[in-house]
Design an enzyme around this catalytic site. Structure first.
Site, PDB file in Angstrom:
ATOM      1  N   LEU A  65       0.821  -1.199   0.000  1.00 18.48           N
ATOM      2  CA  LEU A  65       0.000   0.000   0.000  1.00 18.48           C
ATOM      3  C   LEU A  65       0.853   1.246   0.000  1.00 18.48           C
ATOM      4  CD1 LEU A  65      -1.467   0.544   3.544  1.00 18.48           C
ATOM      5  CD2 LEU A  65      -0.299  -1.543   2.992  1.00 18.48           C
ATOM      6  N   CYS A  66       0.325   2.241  -0.681  1.00 18.01           N
ATOM      7  CA  CYS A  66       0.879   3.588  -0.679  1.00 18.01           C
ATOM      8  C   CYS A  66      -0.327   4.526  -0.690  1.00 18.01           C
ATOM      9  CB  CYS A  66       1.838   3.812  -1.847  1.00 18.01           C
ATOM     10  SG  CYS A  66       1.122   3.751  -3.496  1.00 18.01           S
ATOM     11  N   GLY A  67      -0.121   5.784  -0.971  1.00 17.22           N
ATOM     12  CA  GLY A  67      -1.228   6.728  -0.932  1.00 17.22           C
ATOM     13  C   GLY A  67      -2.378   6.336  -1.836  1.00 17.22           C
ATOM     14  N   GLY A  69      -1.998   3.530  -4.058  1.00 18.82           N
ATOM     15  CA  GLY A  69      -1.819   2.115  -4.382  1.00 18.82           C
ATOM     16  C   GLY A  69      -1.240   1.900  -5.765  1.00 18.82           C
ATOM     17  N   GLY A 109      -4.074   3.705   0.655  1.00 20.57           N
ATOM     18  CA  GLY A 109      -4.425   4.095   2.011  1.00 20.57           C
ATOM     19  C   GLY A 109      -5.069   5.463   2.113  1.00 20.57           C
TER      20      GLY A 109
END
Length: 170
Positions: A65-67, A69, A109
């Site tokens: 996950l990242c900001g 995705g 996220g």
């Protein structure tokens, strides 16, 4: 017990930590591949780490996950054998496992709330691959597109020839 590799960038470390705990409480063996704090870093590092962990055979699935995705999902997919899908809904997670044997789920996220992310991951982990002849062909074909075969331009030669011969119709 299923083993899960998990990783994120600095933007969503707090969410990753909550997911790691939630997965552990559900009985999964979860290994955190970072990042571990909110100090600025780069998502490709952690997408790659998770995908490479799956290459070893020590892990069953990955969660990245990242900001949004998008970035971490793309970086994970650069590793041979990684079949990472970005999911923003439960149906996508289900179809990715059932039809394509996806082994890494990517989420944003900052796009999806924690409850939805948990539902997406739960659906992903509980769905079995439906190993039909077509699904196995597609999975194996996707795997062949990374690594030593990459960029050879030969993947769709048969389909291009069928198109020229008029085999495909709208």
């Amino acid at each position: 017990m299923k083993r899960i590799a998990i990783g994120c960038d600095h933007i969503v470390t707090n969410i990753k930590n909550e997911l790691r705990q939630w997965l552990s409480e559900k009985g999964y063996d979860v290994v955190d591949f970072g990042t571990y704090n909110s100090e600025r870093t780069h998502f490709p590092i952690f997408g790659k780490r998770v995908a490479e962990a799956l290459q070893t055979g020590e892990f069953d699935y990955g969660v990245v996950l990242c900001g949004t995705g998008v970035g971490i999902t793309n970086s994970a997919n650069k590793v041979k054998g990684a079949r990472c899908v970005l999911a923003r809904d439960v149906h996508t997670a289900h179809a990715a496992r059932r039809d394509y044997d996806a082994n890494i789920i990517g989420v944003g996220g900052r796009i999806s709330g924690l409850g939805l992310i948990e539902n997406i991951i739960e659906e992903f982990l509980s769905t079995e691959f439906n190993a039909t002849e077509e699904n196995v062909f597609v999975r194996d074909f996707m795997n062949s597109m990374i690594g030593e075969n990459a960029n050879k331009g030969e993947y769709f030669e048969e389909e291009r020839n069928k198109w020229k011969e008029g085999c495909y119709h709208d």
